[in-house]
Design a protein around this motif. Structure first.
Motif, PDB file in Angstrom:
ATOM      1  N   UNK A   1      38.348   0.385 -67.633  1.00  0.00           N
ATOM      2  CA  UNK A   1      37.822  -0.817 -68.281  1.00  0.00           C
ATOM      3  C   UNK A   1      36.312  -0.697 -68.506  1.00  0.00           C
ATOM      4  N   UNK A   2      35.787  -1.641 -69.278  1.00  0.00           N
ATOM      5  CA  UNK A   2      34.374  -1.570 -69.664  1.00  0.00           C
ATOM      6  C   UNK A   2      33.435  -1.616 -68.463  1.00  0.00           C
ATOM      7  N   UNK A   3      33.794  -2.423 -67.453  1.00  0.00           N
ATOM      8  CA  UNK A   3      32.912  -2.531 -66.290  1.00  0.00           C
ATOM      9  C   UNK A   3      32.830  -1.216 -65.515  1.00  0.00           C
ATOM     10  N   UNK A   4      33.916  -0.458 -65.521  1.00  0.00           N
ATOM     11  CA  UNK A   4      33.898   0.862 -64.875  1.00  0.00           C
ATOM     12  C   UNK A   4      32.926   1.792 -65.609  1.00  0.00           C
ATOM     13  N   UNK A   5      32.947   1.724 -66.924  1.00  0.00           N
ATOM     14  CA  UNK A   5      32.011   2.528 -67.726  1.00  0.00           C
ATOM     15  C   UNK A   5      30.576   2.076 -67.450  1.00  0.00           C
ATOM     16  N   UNK A   6      30.372   0.761 -67.394  1.00  0.00           N
ATOM     17  CA  UNK A   6      29.012   0.242 -67.132  1.00  0.00           C
ATOM     18  C   UNK A   6      28.493   0.722 -65.773  1.00  0.00           C
ATOM     19  N   UNK A   7      29.354   0.636 -64.764  1.00  0.00           N
ATOM     20  CA  UNK A   7      28.938   1.070 -63.414  1.00  0.00           C
ATOM     21  C   UNK A   7      28.600   2.557 -63.406  1.00  0.00           C
ATOM     22  N   UNK A   8      29.402   3.339 -64.111  1.00  0.00           N
ATOM     23  CA  UNK A   8      29.144   4.787 -64.180  1.00  0.00           C
ATOM     24  C   UNK A   8      27.813   5.055 -64.883  1.00  0.00           C
ATOM     25  N   UNK A   9      27.556   4.320 -65.960  1.00  0.00           N
ATOM     26  CA  UNK A   9      26.265   4.473 -66.661  1.00  0.00           C
ATOM     27  C   UNK A   9      25.103   4.120 -65.735  1.00  0.00           C
ATOM     28  N   UNK A  10      25.238   2.996 -65.017  1.00  0.00           N
ATOM     29  CA  UNK A  10      24.154   2.550 -64.126  1.00  0.00           C
ATOM     30  C   UNK A  10      23.846   3.581 -63.053  1.00  0.00           C
ATOM     31  N   UNK A  11      24.888   4.242 -62.575  1.00  0.00           N
ATOM     32  CA  UNK A  11      24.703   5.206 -61.480  1.00  0.00           C
ATOM     33  C   UNK A  11      24.226   6.573 -61.989  1.00  0.00           C
ATOM     34  N   UNK A  12      24.833   7.044 -63.089  1.00  0.00           N
ATOM     35  CA  UNK A  12      24.604   8.429 -63.516  1.00  0.00           C
ATOM     36  C   UNK A  12      23.469   8.581 -64.524  1.00  0.00           C
ATOM     37  N   UNK A  13      23.312   7.574 -65.369  1.00  0.00           N
ATOM     38  CA  UNK A  13      22.326   7.694 -66.448  1.00  0.00           C
ATOM     39  C   UNK A  13      20.910   7.991 -65.943  1.00  0.00           C
ATOM     40  N   UNK A  14      20.414   7.274 -64.916  1.00  0.00           N
ATOM     41  CA  UNK A  14      19.063   7.575 -64.439  1.00  0.00           C
ATOM     42  C   UNK A  14      18.922   9.010 -63.919  1.00  0.00           C
ATOM     43  N   UNK A  15      19.972   9.515 -63.277  1.00  0.00           N
ATOM     44  CA  UNK A  15      19.927  10.882 -62.745  1.00  0.00           C
ATOM     45  C   UNK A  15      19.698  11.889 -63.869  1.00  0.00           C
ATOM     46  N   UNK A  16      20.294  11.592 -65.018  1.00  0.00           N
ATOM     47  CA  UNK A  16      20.212  12.497 -66.174  1.00  0.00           C
ATOM     48  C   UNK A  16      18.891  12.299 -66.915  1.00  0.00           C
ATOM     49  N   UNK A  17      18.597  11.046 -67.258  1.00  0.00           N
ATOM     50  CA  UNK A  17      17.406  10.762 -68.069  1.00  0.00           C
ATOM     51  C   UNK A  17      16.112  11.057 -67.325  1.00  0.00           C
ATOM     52  N   UNK A  18      16.089  10.892 -66.004  1.00  0.00           N
ATOM     53  CA  UNK A  18      14.881  11.193 -65.231  1.00  0.00           C
ATOM     54  C   UNK A  18      14.525  12.677 -65.286  1.00  0.00           C
TER      55      UNK A  18
END
Length: 205
Positions: free
Chosen positions: A42-59
């Motif tokens: 579901x969308x919230x699972x995608x949102x949670x994954x983005x919140x957790x993983x995105x900073x690790x990548x973009x940083x």
């Protein structure tokens, strides 16, 4: 330009465990992009994954791209979105994401689809599957010559995708792939993700 590594997340992940694995991969060598591709969630699972993983990548100054969903990609501040032929059309995705976002388009084994994507303004075209893959049911089988044809004719980068491992990547690199999109070839490598990233980097030199 040398071929670069484009990581795709496994279709199912345990976020906390995978976050550590991803960090290990990102810190093991050169990686150009990470695509979050979660299926049947579901969308919230995608949102949670983005919140957790995105900073690790973009940083680490690496692009973070979401699969299929320009609406969620835009909402979560992703660097871009990867769309298939059955997903949101390119023009609509561009409207949602804005002019500066990365938008890549799956073109299977089709010159025609790739040319349309290129003309519309796609930032990259993705060809595949080059090899059998467990990640998804591949609709088409692509051959390395299509990478060679594309890079000879067009400036837009091309991505090779589908069952790519350190054992079979060389023909795709030699054919001119700008990026190798790899999933299982990294996460399931018998010697671990660090070894896999280093090995891919060495092949791409």
């Amino acid at each position: 330009m040398n071929t670069q590594l484009y990581l795709i997340t496994p279709p199912k992940i345990d976020l906390d465990v995978f976050a550590d694995t991803l960090v290990t991969a990102l810190d093991s060598g050169e990686i150009a992009c990470v695509q979050l591709r979660l299926k049947d969630v579901d969308d919230d699972t995608v949102r949670r994954a983005c919140e957790k993983l995105q900073p690790l990548v973009q940083d680490r100054d690496i692009a973070f791209v979401l699969n299929d969903r320009p609406d969620l990609a835009q909402e979560m501040g992703c660097d871009g979105v990867h769309i298939g032929q059955d997903d949101t059309p390119y023009k609509k995705a561009r409207e949602i994401m804005g002019k500066d976002a990365i938008i890549g388009v799956t073109c299977h084994d089709s010159k025609h689809l790739a040319m349309i994507a290129g003309e519309q303004g796609a930032d990259y075209v993705a060809f595949g599957a080059f090899y059998p893959t467990d990640t998804k049911q591949a609709k088409t089988k692509a051959e390395p010559w299509i990478l060679e044809w594309w890079t000879t004719m067009f400036e837009i980068p091309c991505v090779a995708i589908g069952g790519i491992t350190t054992d079979n990547a060389t023909p795709l690199i030699e054919a001119g792939a700008d990026f190798l999109a790899v999933c299982g070839g990294i996460w399931n490598h018998s010697k671990g993700v660090e070894h896999a990233v280093k090995h891919f980097n060495k092949l791409c030199e």
